[in-house]
Design an enzyme around this catalytic site. Structure first.
Site, PDB file in Angstrom:
ATOM      1  N   ALA A 114      16.956  24.110  20.397  1.00  0.00           N
ATOM      2  CA  ALA A 114      15.983  25.090  20.898  1.00  0.00           C
ATOM      3  C   ALA A 114      16.787  26.336  21.277  1.00  0.00           C
ATOM      4  O   ALA A 114      17.150  26.530  22.422  1.00  0.00           O
ATOM      5  CB  ALA A 114      15.241  24.514  22.099  1.00  0.00           C
ATOM      6  N   ALA A 116      16.645  30.028  20.629  1.00  0.00           N
ATOM      7  CA  ALA A 116      16.364  31.447  20.886  1.00  0.00           C
ATOM      8  C   ALA A 116      16.306  31.726  22.390  1.00  0.00           C
ATOM      9  O   ALA A 116      15.822  30.888  23.151  1.00  0.00           O
ATOM     10  CB  ALA A 116      15.042  31.837  20.243  1.00  0.00           C
ATOM     11  N   PRO A 117      16.805  32.868  22.840  1.00  0.00           N
ATOM     12  CA  PRO A 117      17.342  34.001  22.070  1.00  0.00           C
ATOM     13  C   PRO A 117      18.827  33.914  21.730  1.00  0.00           C
ATOM     14  O   PRO A 117      19.367  34.870  21.202  1.00  0.00           O
ATOM     15  CB  PRO A 117      17.072  35.193  22.991  1.00  0.00           C
ATOM     16  CG  PRO A 117      17.191  34.614  24.367  1.00  0.00           C
ATOM     17  CD  PRO A 117      16.671  33.200  24.283  1.00  0.00           C
ATOM     18  N   GLY A 118      19.486  32.802  22.052  1.00  0.00           N
ATOM     19  CA  GLY A 118      20.830  32.622  21.511  1.00  0.00           C
ATOM     20  C   GLY A 118      21.976  32.797  22.486  1.00  0.00           C
ATOM     21  O   GLY A 118      23.129  32.889  22.059  1.00  0.00           O
ATOM     22  N   SER A 119      21.694  32.815  23.793  1.00  0.00           N
ATOM     23  CA  SER A 119      22.827  32.987  24.713  1.00  0.00           C
ATOM     24  C   SER A 119      23.804  31.825  24.556  1.00  0.00           C
ATOM     25  O   SER A 119      25.022  32.030  24.499  1.00  0.00           O
ATOM     26  CB  SER A 119      22.355  33.130  26.159  1.00  0.00           C
ATOM     27  OG  SER A 119      21.525  32.065  26.513  1.00  0.00           O
ATOM     28  N   ASP A 179      18.547  22.577  24.944  1.00  0.00           N
ATOM     29  CA  ASP A 179      18.236  23.417  26.105  1.00  0.00           C
ATOM     30  C   ASP A 179      16.712  23.576  26.051  1.00  0.00           C
ATOM     31  O   ASP A 179      16.194  24.513  25.456  1.00  0.00           O
ATOM     32  CB  ASP A 179      18.977  24.751  25.939  1.00  0.00           C
ATOM     33  CG  ASP A 179      18.858  25.645  27.156  1.00  0.00           C
ATOM     34  OD1 ASP A 179      18.907  25.122  28.281  1.00  0.00           O
ATOM     35  OD2 ASP A 179      18.720  26.866  26.976  1.00  0.00           O
ATOM     36  N   CYS A 232      16.120  24.935  32.841  1.00  0.00           N
ATOM     37  CA  CYS A 232      16.179  25.777  34.040  1.00  0.00           C
ATOM     38  C   CYS A 232      14.950  25.464  34.899  1.00  0.00           C
ATOM     39  O   CYS A 232      14.385  26.332  35.532  1.00  0.00           O
ATOM     40  CB  CYS A 232      16.277  27.261  33.690  1.00  0.00           C
ATOM     41  SG  CYS A 232      14.863  27.885  32.790  1.00  0.00           S
TER      42      CYS A 232
HETATM   43  N1  SAM Z   1      18.920  28.025  24.436  1.00  0.00           N
HETATM   44  C1  SAM Z   1      18.307  29.332  24.573  1.00  0.00           C
HETATM   45  C2  SAM Z   1      19.320  30.310  25.119  1.00  0.00           C
HETATM   46  O1  SAM Z   1      20.220  29.866  25.847  1.00  0.00           O
HETATM   47  O2  SAM Z   1      19.231  31.504  24.821  1.00  0.00           O
HETATM   48  C3  SAM Z   1      17.062  29.270  25.449  1.00  0.00           C
HETATM   49  C4  SAM Z   1      16.079  28.256  24.962  1.00  0.00           C
HETATM   50  S1  SAM Z   1      14.529  28.281  25.796  1.00  0.00           S
HETATM   51  C5  SAM Z   1      14.883  27.476  27.276  1.00  0.00           C
HETATM   52  C6  SAM Z   1      13.648  27.077  24.884  1.00  0.00           C
HETATM   53  C7  SAM Z   1      13.296  27.487  23.483  1.00  0.00           C
HETATM   54  O3  SAM Z   1      12.706  26.362  22.830  1.00  0.00           O
HETATM   55  C8  SAM Z   1      12.275  28.615  23.374  1.00  0.00           C
HETATM   56  O4  SAM Z   1      12.787  29.638  22.569  1.00  0.00           O
HETATM   57  C9  SAM Z   1      11.070  27.949  22.693  1.00  0.00           C
HETATM   58  O5  SAM Z   1      10.367  28.804  21.830  1.00  0.00           O
HETATM   59  C10 SAM Z   1      11.733  26.819  21.930  1.00  0.00           C
HETATM   60  N2  SAM Z   1      10.858  25.678  21.607  1.00  0.00           N
HETATM   61  C11 SAM Z   1       9.673  25.338  22.163  1.00  0.00           C
HETATM   62  N3  SAM Z   1       9.195  24.217  21.595  1.00  0.00           N
HETATM   63  C12 SAM Z   1      10.105  23.838  20.666  1.00  0.00           C
HETATM   64  C13 SAM Z   1      10.159  22.768  19.709  1.00  0.00           C
HETATM   65  N4  SAM Z   1       9.186  21.862  19.640  1.00  0.00           N
HETATM   66  N5  SAM Z   1      11.223  22.712  18.879  1.00  0.00           N
HETATM   67  C14 SAM Z   1      12.215  23.631  18.951  1.00  0.00           C
HETATM   68  N6  SAM Z   1      12.213  24.667  19.818  1.00  0.00           N
HETATM   69  C15 SAM Z   1      11.165  24.764  20.662  1.00  0.00           C
END
Ligand code: SAM
Length: 306
Positions: A114, A116-119, A179, A232
């Site tokens: 998961a 985006a945004p890629g940190s 994440d 988080c």
């Molecule tokens: N790891 C990212 C970072 O550090 O920049 C932040 C990730 S954010 C907490 C969770 C991400 O999971 C979101 O971008 C969301 O759109 C995505 N997401 C939600 N449901 C998902 C799924 N079923 N499979 C994969 N990604 C999913």
């Protein structure tokens, strides 16, 4: 915006922590923090170029810094040339922990389920010195674009992007970062809106989705592989309960103790709403915003026993 903690939120969090301390810190702005991108620069160069800014090292990571303008005239670090050039990444301090705990290296094939945004993808690519391979996955098409832009800005070349439901992905990986999408109750300082939308029904739904994701992530892990589950959120249902479910369903899932020098941590939750969790969960990391003046985070390090 009127800041209001809902009754069920106060009740729940008063049982989990000192609510007054939590509330006090939650209403304070987060310290601004950056991570030096070692794919394009180094700590000395970034310090040299950002002469008008004070850079204070984080206690637990030598590439991470709290940053403040020396004359307190500017806060817009995102507008700095060095940011556009990808010499640093604006990343909340606690969010730097999951990649540090997963610790991917040059020989690994890594899934960031998961992303985006890629940190964390860009942090892992830097730790891997742009070698090995990262599959950075995201389910939302409109979040793939910022993910791609961030990878490009940071000079990442060991990563491919996929647009998929994490729970349906296939493949085999040495290391996996999940994440997970979460309620964000640890990140109230970044988005007070979390308090407005908070409801316990939503937490249950998220927990159900997180279990689907963690189960599939574990299936995609090679034997002797390592995976990190992080959120988080400070909700036991999204954290300890999700990890407990994994341990209940997979005999070859083991937790590894997480210890980070310089980081204050809090006790995990070992029973919630009448359900007792596996005591192994003590090995996970739970931090409250008031512990280190950061966001709140939960991290579990899981090994698949060969
Ligand atoms: N790891 C990212 C970072 O550090 O920049 C932040 C990730 S954010 C907490 C969770 C991400 O999971 C979101 O971008 C969301 O759109 C995505 N997401 C939600 N449901 C998902 C799924 N079923 N499979 C994969 N990604 C999913």
């Amino acid at each position: 915006m009127k800041i209001e903690f809902k009754k069920d939120f106060i009740e729940r969090y008063s049982n989990l922590t000192s609510f007054d301390e939590f509330k006090e810190i939650s209403l304070k702005p987060l310290p601004r923090t950056i991570r030096v991108n070692t794919l394009k620069s180094n700590v000395e160069e970034v310090k040299e170029r950002l002469k008008d800014w004070d850079l204070k090292p984080l206690k637990f990571y030598d590439k991470g810094f709290a940053i403040e303008h020396k004359k307190k005239e500017r806060r817009d670090i995102g507008n700095l040339r060095e940011h556009f050039l990808g010499l640093f990444y604006i990343q909340e301090a606690a969010s730097m922990l999951p990649p540090l705990i997963l610790n991917p290296d040059k020989n690994d094939v890594v899934l960031d389920m998961a992303a985006a945004p890629g940190s964390k993808t860009t942090q892992m690519a830097a730790m891997m010195e742009n070698e090995g391979l990262i599959v950075a996955n995201e389910v939302k098409p409109n979040r793939i674009m910022p993910l791609g832009i961030n990878l490009q800005r940071c000079g990442v070349v060991n990563t491919i992007l996929t647009l998929h439901y994490g729970e349906r992905m296939k493949g085999k990986f040495d290391k996996i970062l999940l994440d997970a999408p979460c309620s964000g109750t640890g990140a109230i300082r970044k988005s007070l809106k979390t308090l407005q939308i908070y409801n316990t029904g939503m937490i249950k739904k998220l927990s159900y989705d997180q279990k689907k994701l963690i189960f599939n992530a574990f299936k995609l892990l090679k034997k002797d592989g390592t995976m990190v589950y992080s959120t988080c959120s400070l909700e036991p249902e999204e954290n300890e309960n999700v990890v407990n479910s994994l341990l209940e369903n997979f005999d070859d899932a083991y937790l590894e103790k997480i210890k980070i020098d310089g980081l204050k941590t809090s006790d995990v939750v070992l029973d919630f709403e009448g359900k007792a969790f596996n005591s192994e969960i003590k090995k996970c990391l739970r931090i409250w915003p008031q512990d280190n003046d950061t966001e709140g985070f939960f991290v579990a390090k899981i090994r698949k026993n060969g």
